[in-house]
Design a protein around this motif. Structure first.
Motif, PDB file in Angstrom:
ATOM      1  N   ALA A 269       0.823  -1.214   0.000  1.00 44.45           N
ATOM      2  CA  ALA A 269       0.000   0.000   0.000  1.00 44.45           C
ATOM      3  C   ALA A 269       0.856   1.263   0.000  1.00 44.45           C
ATOM      4  O   ALA A 269       0.339   2.354  -0.211  1.00 44.45           O
ATOM      5  CB  ALA A 269      -0.951   0.008   1.187  1.00 44.45           C
TER       6      ALA A 269
ATOM      7  N   PRO B 101      -3.786  -2.595   5.452  1.00 47.35           N
ATOM      8  CA  PRO B 101      -4.699  -1.786   4.636  1.00 47.35           C
ATOM      9  C   PRO B 101      -4.443  -0.294   4.802  1.00 47.35           C
ATOM     10  O   PRO B 101      -4.215   0.195   5.900  1.00 47.35           O
ATOM     11  CB  PRO B 101      -6.076  -2.180   5.180  1.00 47.35           C
ATOM     12  N   ARG B 102      -4.488   0.401   3.703  1.00 46.49           N
ATOM     13  CA  ARG B 102      -4.262   1.848   3.665  1.00 46.49           C
ATOM     14  C   ARG B 102      -5.179   2.428   2.587  1.00 46.49           C
ATOM     15  O   ARG B 102      -4.798   2.505   1.420  1.00 46.49           O
ATOM     16  CB  ARG B 102      -2.789   2.112   3.348  1.00 46.49           C
ATOM     17  N   PRO B 103      -6.413   2.798   2.959  1.00 42.73           N
ATOM     18  CA  PRO B 103      -7.414   3.196   1.962  1.00 42.73           C
ATOM     19  C   PRO B 103      -6.996   4.358   1.069  1.00 42.73           C
ATOM     20  O   PRO B 103      -7.501   4.488  -0.043  1.00 42.73           O
ATOM     21  CB  PRO B 103      -8.634   3.558   2.814  1.00 42.73           C
TER      22      PRO B 103
ATOM     23  N   MET C 280      -6.456   0.903  -3.713  1.00 42.91           N
ATOM     24  CA  MET C 280      -7.878   0.754  -3.411  1.00 42.91           C
ATOM     25  C   MET C 280      -8.696   0.821  -4.697  1.00 42.91           C
ATOM     26  O   MET C 280      -9.606   0.009  -4.910  1.00 42.91           O
ATOM     27  CB  MET C 280      -8.319   1.848  -2.430  1.00 42.91           C
TER      28      MET C 280
ATOM     29  N   GLY D  43     -10.626  -2.553  -4.636  1.00 45.99           N
ATOM     30  CA  GLY D  43     -12.026  -2.334  -4.983  1.00 45.99           C
ATOM     31  C   GLY D  43     -12.498  -3.234  -6.113  1.00 45.99           C
ATOM     32  O   GLY D  43     -13.528  -3.920  -5.986  1.00 45.99           O
TER      33      GLY D  43
ATOM     34  N   PRO E  42     -12.099   2.724  12.565  1.00 45.79           N
ATOM     35  CA  PRO E  42     -11.499   2.283  11.295  1.00 45.79           C
ATOM     36  C   PRO E  42     -10.042   1.841  11.414  1.00 45.79           C
ATOM     37  O   PRO E  42      -9.626   0.897  10.744  1.00 45.79           O
ATOM     38  CB  PRO E  42     -11.631   3.521  10.402  1.00 45.79           C
TER      39      PRO E  42
ATOM     40  N   ARG F 136      -8.643  -1.803  10.385  1.00 44.80           N
ATOM     41  CA  ARG F 136      -7.543  -2.009   9.436  1.00 44.80           C
ATOM     42  C   ARG F 136      -6.435  -2.848  10.056  1.00 44.80           C
ATOM     43  O   ARG F 136      -6.017  -3.862   9.494  1.00 44.80           O
ATOM     44  CB  ARG F 136      -6.980  -0.650   8.983  1.00 44.80           C
TER      45      ARG F 136
ATOM     46  N   LYS G 116      -9.218  -4.923   7.230  1.00 45.02           N
ATOM     47  CA  LYS G 116     -10.263  -4.365   6.387  1.00 45.02           C
ATOM     48  C   LYS G 116      -9.831  -3.022   5.786  1.00 45.02           C
ATOM     49  O   LYS G 116      -9.219  -2.209   6.457  1.00 45.02           O
ATOM     50  CB  LYS G 116     -11.561  -4.183   7.192  1.00 45.02           C
ATOM     51  N   TRP G 117     -10.180  -2.807   4.529  1.00 47.90           N
ATOM     52  CA  TRP G 117      -9.826  -1.579   3.815  1.00 47.90           C
ATOM     53  C   TRP G 117     -10.926  -0.548   4.025  1.00 47.90           C
ATOM     54  O   TRP G 117     -11.775  -0.335   3.147  1.00 47.90           O
ATOM     55  CB  TRP G 117      -9.592  -1.859   2.335  1.00 47.90           C
ATOM     56  N   VAL G 118     -10.943   0.043   5.212  1.00 49.65           N
ATOM     57  CA  VAL G 118     -11.983   1.021   5.542  1.00 49.65           C
ATOM     58  C   VAL G 118     -11.314   2.326   5.989  1.00 49.65           C
ATOM     59  O   VAL G 118     -10.171   2.342   6.427  1.00 49.65           O
ATOM     60  CB  VAL G 118     -12.913   0.517   6.657  1.00 49.65           C
ATOM     61  N   SER G 119     -12.082   3.426   5.890  1.00 53.11           N
ATOM     62  CA  SER G 119     -11.557   4.709   6.345  1.00 53.11           C
ATOM     63  C   SER G 119     -12.695   5.495   6.974  1.00 53.11           C
ATOM     64  O   SER G 119     -13.851   5.055   6.942  1.00 53.11           O
ATOM     65  CB  SER G 119     -10.948   5.492   5.166  1.00 53.11           C
TER      66      SER G 119
END
Length: 204
Positions: free
Chosen positions: A97, A125-127, A132, A137, A192, A196, A201-204
């Protein structure tokens, strides 16, 4: 390791990639020495020659079957010049990422064309990362397609070439599961950053 077992051999090229050469060398050490908690992935006897430190002039690792593992880095290389020129069987990219931008992804994909090579991106993960939109995605979108969707059957979808796997900390066999679960209980599971770092999980 599976790609090496299946497709290794004289002059077959594999890459260990990280932000800095020093970190790529640490990947190599994990591969053949382990970490003290986890065992080595490959028996050291399979290594014919390799660098003693990350500052060695020759950073290639030759295995007894003639396969070559090269150490690569991407920090300070926004044009991905250092990730070009060679065709590879597979590459493991640590903290992917943090790749500088799409040029790095295109360069890595290009290395795989000659031999239908494989890329493995390992990362927290790093949105905000370009991955992403370019990888994560699309891979998630593809997995959500119904079984009878024509794009799933034909592979005519931008996410068809990728497989996204979440790896929560509780599934790490080298950590004490009870301690990890206790640490998670002390945190806000809806945060978030916790989602992560602890759940992948790829969330922000």
């Amino acid at each position: 390791t599976l790609e090496w077992l299946r497709r290794g051999g004289p002059l077959q090229l594999f890459w260990l990639v990280a932000s800095k050469t020093e970190k790529a060398f640490k990947l190599y050490q994990k591969l053949v020495k382990g970490t003290g908690k986890s065992p080595p992935v490959l028996p050291p006897e399979l290594i014919k020659r390799g660098p003693k430190t990350w500052r060695s002039s020759d950073l290639s690792i030759e295995l007894v079957d003639g396969s070559i593992f090269d150490l690569k880095f991407f920090a300070g290389d926004p044009g991905a010049e250092g990730l070009k020129s060679d065709d590879i069987v597979a590459a493991l990219v640590d903290e992917a990422a943090h790749l500088p931008g799409p040029d790095s992804l295109i360069a890595l994909e290009g290395r795989c064309l000659d031999q239908r090579g494989r890329l493995y991106f390992a990362t927290t993960p790093r949105p905000a990362s370009f991955l992403m939109g370019k990888v994560i995605g699309p891979a998630m979108d593809f997995e959500r397609l119904p079984p009878d969707d024509p794009r799933r059957k034909s592979g005519d979808h931008e996410g068809a070439g990728w497989c996204f796997v979440e790896m929560p900390l509780v599934e790490n066999p080298w950590l004490n599961r009870a301690e990890v679960e206790a640490e998670i209980r002390r945190k806000d599971a809806a945060d978030p950053s916790v989602m992560r770092d602890f759940f992948g999980k790829w969330v922000s």
